[in-house]
Structures are given as C-alpha cells and as structure tokens.
Design an enzyme around this catalytic site. Sequence first.
Site, short mmCIF file in Angstrom:
data_model
loop_
_atom_site.label_atom_id
_atom_site.label_comp_id
_atom_site.label_asym_id
_atom_site.label_seq_id
_atom_site.Cartn_x
_atom_site.Cartn_y
_atom_site.Cartn_z
CE LYS A 68 32.71 37.21 34.49
NZ LYS A 68 32.69 36.96 33.06
CG PHE A 106 45.62 41.77 27.81
CD1 PHE A 106 46.54 40.86 28.31
CD2 PHE A 106 45.91 43.12 27.92
CE1 PHE A 106 47.74 41.28 28.90
CE2 PHE A 106 47.10 43.56 28.49
CZ PHE A 106 48.01 42.64 28.97
NE ARG A 143 33.70 51.04 32.53
CZ ARG A 143 33.71 49.81 32.00
NH1 ARG A 143 32.59 49.12 31.93
NH2 ARG A 143 34.81 49.29 31.52
CE LYS A 186 41.03 36.39 39.24
NZ LYS A 186 40.90 34.99 38.88
CG ASN A 203 28.47 34.64 36.85
OD1 ASN A 203 27.34 35.13 36.75
ND2 ASN A 203 29.50 35.08 36.14
N GLY A 240 37.41 55.03 36.49
CA GLY A 240 38.40 53.96 36.59
C GLY A 240 38.91 53.44 35.26
CG ASP A 271 31.10 26.20 38.07
OD1 ASP A 271 30.33 26.87 38.77
OD2 ASP A 271 31.76 26.67 37.12
CB SER A 289 42.76 39.64 35.41
OG SER A 289 42.32 40.81 34.77
N GLY A 300 31.73 27.99 33.57
CA GLY A 300 31.59 29.43 33.27
C GLY A 300 31.95 29.74 31.82
CE1 TYR A 317 38.59 39.13 39.15
CE2 TYR A 317 39.37 40.94 37.79
CZ TYR A 317 39.11 39.60 37.95
OH TYR A 317 39.38 38.73 36.92
P1 NAD Z 1 32.53 33.16 34.95
O1 NAD Z 1 31.85 33.85 36.07
O2 NAD Z 1 31.72 32.87 33.73
O3 NAD Z 1 33.21 31.81 35.45
C1 NAD Z 1 33.62 31.60 36.78
C2 NAD Z 1 33.07 30.27 37.22
O4 NAD Z 1 33.44 30.05 38.58
C3 NAD Z 1 31.52 30.23 37.16
O5 NAD Z 1 31.10 29.06 36.50
C4 NAD Z 1 31.12 30.25 38.62
O6 NAD Z 1 29.89 29.59 38.85
C5 NAD Z 1 32.31 29.55 39.27
N1 NAD Z 1 32.46 29.87 40.68
C6 NAD Z 1 32.36 31.09 41.27
N2 NAD Z 1 32.55 30.97 42.58
C7 NAD Z 1 32.78 29.65 42.85
C8 NAD Z 1 33.03 28.91 44.02
N3 NAD Z 1 33.09 29.50 45.23
N4 NAD Z 1 33.22 27.57 43.91
C9 NAD Z 1 33.14 26.95 42.70
N5 NAD Z 1 32.90 27.62 41.55
C10 NAD Z 1 32.72 28.95 41.63
O7 NAD Z 1 33.81 34.04 34.56
P2 NAD Z 1 34.82 33.89 33.36
O8 NAD Z 1 34.74 35.14 32.56
O9 NAD Z 1 34.66 32.58 32.71
O10 NAD Z 1 36.19 33.94 34.17
C11 NAD Z 1 36.90 32.78 34.54
C12 NAD Z 1 38.17 33.18 35.25
O11 NAD Z 1 38.94 34.02 34.39
C13 NAD Z 1 37.93 33.98 36.54
O12 NAD Z 1 38.86 33.55 37.49
C14 NAD Z 1 38.21 35.40 36.12
O13 NAD Z 1 38.67 36.18 37.19
C15 NAD Z 1 39.29 35.21 35.07
N6 NAD Z 1 39.35 36.32 34.10
C16 NAD Z 1 38.24 36.65 33.38
C17 NAD Z 1 38.30 37.72 32.49
C18 NAD Z 1 37.09 38.16 31.70
O14 NAD Z 1 37.08 39.29 31.18
N7 NAD Z 1 36.06 37.33 31.55
C19 NAD Z 1 39.50 38.42 32.31
C20 NAD Z 1 40.61 38.04 33.06
C21 NAD Z 1 40.53 36.98 33.95
C1 WQD Z 2 36.08 47.83 27.33
C2 WQD Z 2 35.98 49.24 26.78
C3 WQD Z 2 34.90 50.78 28.28
C4 WQD Z 2 30.94 48.95 28.20
C5 WQD Z 2 37.26 44.51 32.24
C6 WQD Z 2 37.80 44.35 33.63
C7 WQD Z 2 39.11 43.60 33.59
C8 WQD Z 2 39.00 42.28 32.84
C9 WQD Z 2 38.37 42.48 31.50
C10 WQD Z 2 38.58 40.46 34.35
C11 WQD Z 2 36.28 50.30 27.83
C12 WQD Z 2 34.08 50.60 27.03
C13 WQD Z 2 32.27 49.24 28.00
C14 WQD Z 2 29.95 49.84 27.67
C15 WQD Z 2 31.70 51.18 26.72
N1 WQD Z 2 38.17 41.32 33.52
N2 WQD Z 2 32.64 50.34 27.27
N3 WQD Z 2 30.38 50.92 26.95
O1 WQD Z 2 37.08 47.58 31.44
O2 WQD Z 2 38.77 46.87 29.68
O3 WQD Z 2 38.15 45.29 31.44
O4 WQD Z 2 37.14 43.21 31.63
O5 WQD Z 2 39.68 40.24 34.77
O6 WQD Z 2 39.48 43.39 34.92
O7 WQD Z 2 37.98 45.63 34.20
O8 WQD Z 2 36.49 45.83 29.69
O9 WQD Z 2 34.54 45.35 28.29
O10 WQD Z 2 34.21 46.62 30.44
O11 WQD Z 2 35.34 47.74 28.53
O12 WQD Z 2 32.03 52.19 26.07
O13 WQD Z 2 28.74 49.65 27.85
O14 WQD Z 2 34.61 49.47 26.39
O15 WQD Z 2 34.87 52.12 28.70
O16 WQD Z 2 36.95 51.35 27.18
P1 WQD Z 2 37.65 46.52 30.59
P2 WQD Z 2 35.06 46.33 29.27
#
Ligand code: NAD
Ligand code: WQD
Length: 341
Positions: A85, A178, A296, A153, A36, A298, A32, A125, A11, A149
């Site tokens: 996620k 973050f 938006r 976590k 996604n 939330g 994986d 997260s 991912g 979600y």
């Molecule tokens: P992503 O979707 O790109 O990566 C997740 C990976 O997990 C993907 O490759 C997907 O194919 C794999 N996956 C999903 N379900 C699976 C399953 N049942 N078995 C095996 N593999 C599976 O997302 P990401 O942004 O790389 O996020 C990675 C991790 O970090 C996640 O746990 C997410 O919750 C956490 N996280 C992400 C963010 C963010 O903003 N991207 C923020 C905080 C935490």
């Molecule tokens: C950032 C800012 C929006 C899109 C999310 C998840 C959080 C974590 C990280 C996984 C906000 C604004 C966004 C757009 C905009 N993920 N925005 N126009 O909401 O802080 O966090 O990702 O764990 O759980 O909720 O990130 O990138 O969606 O938004 O104005 O088209 O950009 O309102 O202020 P967020 P985001």
Amino acid sequence: MTTILTTGGAGYIGSHITLELLNSGYDVVVFDNFHNSSRKSIERVSRITNGAPKLVEGDIRDQAALDALFASHKIDAVIHLAGLKAVGESVARPAFYYDVNVAGSTALFNAMLKHGVRHAVFSSSATVYGEPEIMPIEETTATAPVNPYGKTKLMVEQILTDITGIGEGWRSMVLRYFNPVGAHISGQIGEDPLGFPDNLFPFIAQVATGRREKLNIFGDDYPTPDGTAIRDYIHVMDLARGHVKAIDYLLSERAENNQTPIVNLGTGNGFSVKEVHAAWQKACGFNIPAEITARRDGDVTIYCADASKAEALLGWKASQGLAEMCEDHWRWQKANPQGYS
Ligand code: NAD
Ligand code: WQD
C-alpha cells in the site's frame, strides 16, 4: 457459524476488522504472510474478544497454499485486504506491486472459484479517483489513478467485477477507503508502520513519543482556510463496522447476484493538517513540535468523500470524530511506543 476469511487480517485495518467480525458473531480465518505485520496483532485480538481467529500463514500468490486453505476451512465470504500500500514504493517497484496486488488477487479469486466461495469484499482506496476537481467525491466520479499502487487497486476492482458478473451466485463489493486512522479503544492493537512512516497520523504519533523530532507540515500555501491540505480521516473502528455491514449485506436477501457495488467509506468531513495537529496536541495534553516545509510531490489540496451511498445501501455511517481518532491513536502509541516489537 458463518466463517469469514480475512486476507491480510493481521495488518492494521485487517486486525480491527477481524476483531469486529468476532464481536459480531462471525468466525474468522486470517491468512497473512506477515510481510508488513506481526502475529502479535492476532494474539492481542484474541485477548480482547471472546472468540479467537484461526491463523494461517501464507502468501496470496501461492495458489497451492490458497487451495489448501479453502480445502481445510469452510469459508462463506472473503474480505480481501492483503497487499502492498505504499504509494512511493509502488513507483519505485511497480513489478512487485502488480505481482502482489494483481496476480495475488487473481490467485485468490481462482481459489474461490475452485472451492465455490462466491462473496468477496475488496479493500480498495480513494486513491483510484486520482485528482478529481469536484468535491465531495462520489462513487460515480471518474477514476484516474496517478501511481502504480492506485492502478493495481482499480485493476482488481475491475477483475472482481467481471468475475462476479458471470459467476453463478456471486455477489461482491468494492469498498474505497479514504484516510483510515486511529486504533481500537483498548490501546492493544493499532497501526505499526515498519520503517519510515509516510502518513500523517503515524508520523505525529512518533513525534509525540519522542521517536521523531518534529512534524513537517507539507505546505501551507494551499487554497484552504488555513493553507494546509484537507483530508477525510476515518476512524479505523468505523471502517471495521462498515465491513461487517458489507458482509451482512452480501449474505442477505438484499444483495443482488452478479453485482459488485462500489461504496466510499469516509466521514464526508474534511480536516486540514493544522487542525489535525491541534487535535493531537489536545489529545496528548502537550505541545507537539511542528514546522512548515515545502509541499510534498503529488499531494492534492482536498480529498473528501460523499459518504451517502454507504448509508443508503448498508445503513452505515461513520460516528467517531477527529478527537476520538487522535485519542485512540495516541492511547495505542503511548502504550506501545515501538509498536508490536
Ligand atoms: P497493512 O500493510 O497493515 O496490511 C496489509 C496486510 O497484508 C499485512 O498484514 C501484510 O503482511 C499482508 N500481506 C502483504 N502482502 C501479502 C501477501 N503477498 N500475502 C499475504 N499477505 C500479505 O495495510 P493496511 O493499512 O491494513 O491496509 C489493508 C488494505 O487496505 C490494503 O489492501 C490497502 O491497500 C487498503 N487500503 C489502506 C489504506 C490506508 O491508508 N491504510 C487506505 C485505502 C486502502
Ligand atoms: C495526509 C495529509 C500530507 C505526512 C495516503 C495515500 C492514499 C491512501 C491514504 C492507501 C497530506 C500531510 C503527511 C507528514 C504532512 N492509502 N502530511 N506531514 O496522502 O492523503 O493518502 O494514505 O490507499 O493512497 O496516498 O495521506 O496521511 O500521507 O497525508 O503534512 O509527515 O497530511 O501532505 O496533506 P494521503 P497522508
């Protein structure tokens, strides 16, 4: 050789962590199911590093597949990223989220227990903090996730903490990210959202390539200097380096048995949506159309990390600023306007 398993390693974040682990001298096994992601991310990682990760396709809910994985590879530690996620989807499909994120994690931890693998880093997260009133957010700030979600976590954090608390020789870590953004400097790997991009950076990136008409800025009536909401964006390569530090720590004498420290990974600096939009225009060198729309549901006004614990415990500090985040994200998107497809 020390071997790290990255679940979800194909991912967005996992591919960058896999790359950084290889560059740091670790062997990596990626597990994986490509729910996604694409195998191409791993092919690209192999192209831009000296080593190549081993790739095993499977689902973390499949106990037999996990048993086979641990039986056939000598794993020293696990970075557990696999999961779902999307906040909105988690509200619409909570059972699916609890199944993949929680049941999938317990299946993984059971396999680790069975095969004597005792070190785990869990991708959590900042969303577990919900809507805290005091900024910046410390690890001791109360948790109060507001969507399924975020609840999954927090549950997995607690499950891992309990297992680690009694498991002989167990040492784990919870990392609360973050807002991860950006891409590896090569432009070869990056974020490739399937379907509509919910998040700010991938959305702007698609406006910049012409796939979308304009950016909707969700609200300019927040109590911030320019009226738009503020977030703590962190470069995905800084995040990846934080994971290597976490693994180094867990495998060292510094780590204490039966403990699961919780660590924020952020920069400690917040940027508004308008500041991000301006930085993107500078990185691209052209105008990116944008319009102010309603808030938006939330969204909170400001979300910013106190990142001092990561520095004290791991010796890790984010080093890449907003300009690099935009430049690197743009390099990836420009070279791969349709992502990996
Ligand atoms: P992503 O979707 O790109 O990566 C997740 C990976 O997990 C993907 O490759 C997907 O194919 C794999 N996956 C999903 N379900 C699976 C399953 N049942 N078995 C095996 N593999 C599976 O997302 P990401 O942004 O790389 O996020 C990675 C991790 O970090 C996640 O746990 C997410 O919750 C956490 N996280 C992400 C963010 C963010 O903003 N991207 C923020 C905080 C935490
Ligand atoms: C950032 C800012 C929006 C899109 C999310 C998840 C959080 C974590 C990280 C996984 C906000 C604004 C966004 C757009 C905009 N993920 N925005 N126009 O909401 O802080 O966090 O990702 O764990 O759980 O909720 O990130 O990138 O969606 O938004 O104005 O088209 O950009 O309102 O202020 P967020 P985001």
